[in-house]
Every structure is written in C-alpha cells, then in structure tokens.
Write an enzyme that holds these catalytic residues in place. Structure first.
Site, PDB file in Angstrom:
ATOM      1  N   SER A  28      -2.121  -3.800  -5.750  1.00 19.45           N
ATOM      2  CA  SER A  28      -2.260  -5.097  -6.415  1.00 19.45           C
ATOM      3  C   SER A  28      -2.660  -6.173  -5.418  1.00 19.45           C
ATOM      4  CB  SER A  28      -0.943  -5.504  -7.081  1.00 19.45           C
ATOM      5  OG  SER A  28      -0.647  -4.634  -8.129  1.00 19.45           O
ATOM      6  N   GLU A  73      13.051  -6.026  -6.009  1.00 24.43           N
ATOM      7  CA  GLU A  73      12.067  -5.857  -7.071  1.00 24.43           C
ATOM      8  C   GLU A  73      12.779  -5.802  -8.420  1.00 24.43           C
ATOM      9  OE1 GLU A  73       8.206  -3.222  -6.895  1.00 24.43           O
ATOM     10  OE2 GLU A  73       9.909  -1.997  -7.419  1.00 24.43           O
ATOM     11  N   GLY A 125       0.829  -1.204   0.000  1.00 19.87           N
ATOM     12  CA  GLY A 125       0.000   0.000   0.000  1.00 19.87           C
ATOM     13  C   GLY A 125       0.860   1.250   0.000  1.00 19.87           C
TER      14      GLY A 125
END
Ligand code: FAD
Length: 384
Positions: A165, A248, A125
């Site tokens: 997501s 990531e 978030g």
C-alpha cells in the site's frame, strides 16, 4: 475514562472545531487517492506544528509522552470530522511503533518525527506473490555484501513484494527479507528499513477495483541497504512482523470504527425514513456497536498489559464484518448508488462499497482469522 484522557478529548475537540476551516479538505468530493494523501500530509503538518501529532509518542522520538490512547483519540476525531482518510492516517500506527521498538535509537529519533509531521510516508513490504497468508514462506532475499553477516557494511536485496500500500508515495519501507536457508520459515527472516529511492527499486502501481492505484508491486534488484538499517536482530524479523499486530488491531481499528459510524450517520441522513431502512440501519448499527465495545476492551487490555495476541483475530473478523455491513446497508437503501458512479452527486459510496470488499483480505484474511480463533482460542484442533 481517565481524567487525563477526558481532559485531552475536550481540549482536542475544541481545537479541531476552532481550526475546522484550515483542516477541511481543499478538494471537491470524492477526491482521488493523490488528493487524500496530500490532504493527510497537510493536516499532519498543521497538527505537528500545533503539538498534537506528538501527543502519546515517546519523548525519545520527538514525542511529548503520555499514553498511546491519546493518539488513537486524535485519529478517531479526525476521521469523525472527515479531515483525513482514516485508513491512510492509521498507517502511522502500523509502522512507527515498529521503528521505535526495533530500530537503532538514533534512526528512530531521526525518522519518526518525519512520519508524524507529514514530511514522509512509509510502506509495509511484507506480502509477496506466493506469500500472503503464509507469510513465513517469503523469498525476497537479503545477503551480506562480502558474505560475512557479522562484518558486512551493507546487505544486498533481490526479490519482489506485492500489494504494498502507498509504495509509490512512500519515502521508506519496512521490508521483510529471507536471510536464512530457503526452508527456514519464520526463523530465517530479517527486517530492514529501506529508503525507497535506493537504486534498484522499481514500483509498479496496481489498480484496485475502485479505480485507485493504492497498492503496488515492488521489485528489488541488487538493492544495497546499510547494515545499520536492520530492524531488530538478524533472523529476528518475525518478531518485528508480529509486533505490528497489537497496534494495527487496536488503535487502527478504533479510527476505522469512528469513520464507519460517520458513514452510517450520513446514510441515515439521506436514506428513506421507513421501517425497512430502520431495520437495515439498525442491524448495521448493532454490529458497529458490538465492534466498538470489543475494540474498546482490546485497547484497555493493551494499555494495561502491553501485549495482545491471537484474540485480536476476533477484532479483525468483527471490523471486516462491520465495515461490510455498513456498505451493504448503503447498497440496500440507496438503489443505484453502488452500481452507478455517484461522485458527480458529491457522494463517495461506490468507491467505499468496493473498498469494503477488501476488508476481509488485508491485515489477515477472514478465513485465516477464523482458523486462528478455532485452533488457538477454542482449541478445535491443530493445522497438522
Ligand atoms: C487493500 C489491501 C492492502 C494491502 N496492503 C498491504 C501492504 O501494505 N503490505 C503488505 O505486505 N500486504 C498488503 N496486502 C496484502 C494482504 O496482506 C494479503 O492480501 C493477505 O495477507 C492475503 O494474502 P494473499 O493475497 O496472498 O492471499 P492467499 O494467502 O493466497 O489467500 C487466498 C485465499 O485462500 C484463503 N486461505 C489461505 N490460507 C488459508 C488457510 N490456511 N486456511 C483457509 N483458507 C486459507 C484466504 O483466506 C484467501 O481467501 C494488502 C491487501 C489488500 C487487499
């Protein structure tokens, strides 16, 4: 490649082949997002029971140790066999390292095995309606219950996130909140690990261009979160957010690249065998190959130094370009496949093509990455 990694790769591939039937998707292609999520959690559970999910994770969170490259290798091998959706699976890499680095040790030890074993999903978030590229402007507010940050047992959160997501599938959320003054930018942000079933949280899924409800708006209304769920220091949330980048942009990308090669191979199987196709596929292949070489170097640098920074903006630009090149090739070589619903033919190109358009947005937009490359790597002027 190290001897350890080579041995692991051989052992892993043999095991995956031996369990191919058990691991293969149970649904008819293309499957819905619900199918993909359920499949991933099922595969994670099987791999966890067999000890594979624990490889490359620290023992203090239930892992069996070894270098992070082991888990990257697992994700890439699953993607290459279509056992899991690589985008979904690689989300483990986005959030589990954050917990390990910033949560209380007991919390990390309790939570990480649940993510690895398929018992839980987590979401991120960060973005808000007016804070995406400019994340430091976020406004979702957390205040200490009773007013004293040092002694508060709980924090009360109010505000909104967007593009979160898998929020509707998730049990927990790594949430960035404003805890300093409104204009405190990156110095006044604090991260929390929030249970998604806490009263006051409303998740409203948003439909994407491919018809899937992959992300959501998430509303927080007087949501009480225990102080012990703070990740890192009070007002130290920027470090938490930035810690996500190395993983990531290394292991997640590596898994994505394995998936893109697989799709390009499939295109070669079904595209016309002529000179034009050779040129279009060749161009996409060259882009993927450059991307893979870059990503490999990034992972080795991360393994050697434990840190990577602004230079990963190059990886982000290349991965988005590579993904779009693969699906642009599909668009050019398979007339109608992208325009017309192809799922009846057992193909998934249309949805994948549409999703590939988002590659220049999520995880940092292409424009912003080019700014970073220009300013921080090439010294071509400041933001001022
Ligand atoms: C599929 C998908 C999944 C996502 N999942 C998540 C998630 O799980 N959690 C989460 O927190 N977020 C998620 N996001 C949100 C994503 O991080 C943001 O969309 C992204 O950071 C861009 O922010 P924005 O949408 O607010 O666009 P903006 O920042 O408003 O940008 C709009 C346009 O302006 C350009 N722009 C902005 N600033 C500059 C600048 N300084 N210079 C030049 N151009 C600029 C951008 O490149 C873009 O073209 C997801 C997004 C997508 C598409």
């Amino acid at each position: 490649m190290s001897a350890e990694l080579a041995a692991y790769r051989g052992e892993l591939r043999a095991w995956l082949e031996a369990h191919r039937e058990e691991l293969a998707p149970r649904y008819a292609l293309p499957g819905t997002l619900d199918d993909h999520v359920a499949q991933m959690q099922r595969v994670k559970a099987i791999l966890f029971d067999a000890g594979w999910m624990q490889r490359g994770w620290p023992e203090r969170v239930g892992g069996s140790g070894g270098p992070p490259m082991l888990r990257t290798e697992l994700g890439a091998n699953l993607a290459a066999r279509d056992f899991v959706d690589s985008g979904l699976f690689s989300l483990i890499e986005v959030l589990a390292p954050t917990l390990i680095d910033f949560a209380r040790p007991e919390l990390a030890a309790e939570a990480v095995p649940k993510l690895l074993s398929g018992a839980e999903l987590w979401c991120q978030g960060f973005s808000e309606p007016d804070s995406g590229s400019d994340l430091a402007s976020l406004r979702c507010r957390a205040v200490p219950e009773g007013g004293n940050a040092a002694t508060a047992a709980r924090w009360i959160i109010n505000g909104q996130k967007v593009w979160t997501s898998l929020a509707q599938f998730s049990q927990r959320c790594v949430l960035l909140t404003r805890t300093g003054p409104a204009d405190s930018r990156h110095r006044g942000i604090t991260a929390f690990f929030v249970d998604m079933d806490t009263p006051g949280i409303t998740v409203r899924p948003i439909e994407m261009i491919n018809g899937e409800l992959e992300f959501a708006e998430v509303f927080f209304e007087d949501v009480a979160v225990p102080a012990e769920r703070m990740l890192g220091e009070l007002n130290g949330g920027w470090a938490v957010a930035m810690s996500i980048l190395p993983y990531e942009r290394s292991s997640c990308f590596w898994q994505r690249i394995a998936y893109l090669y697989r799709r390009l191979e499939r295109l070669v199987e079904i595209a016309p065998q002529d000179d034009r196709a050779a040129e279009v596929v060749g161009n996409a292949y060259v882009q993927l190959h450059a991307l893979r070489a870059r990503s490999r170097a990034t992972q080795h640098r991360l393994a050697a130094t434990g840190a990577i920074g602004a230079e990963t903006s190059i990886d982000k630009v290349l991965v988005a370009a590579g993904e779009q090149a693969v699906f642009d090739a599909v668009h050019r070589l398979l007339p109608g496949m992208v325009e017309i619903e192809d799922s009846a033919a057992g193909e998934t190109w249309r949805g994948e093509y549409l999703y590939s358009r988002a590659a220049t947005i999520y995880g940092g937009t292409a424009e912003v990455q080019r700014n970073i490359i220009a300013r921080r790597l090439l010294d071509l002027g400041s933001d001022e």
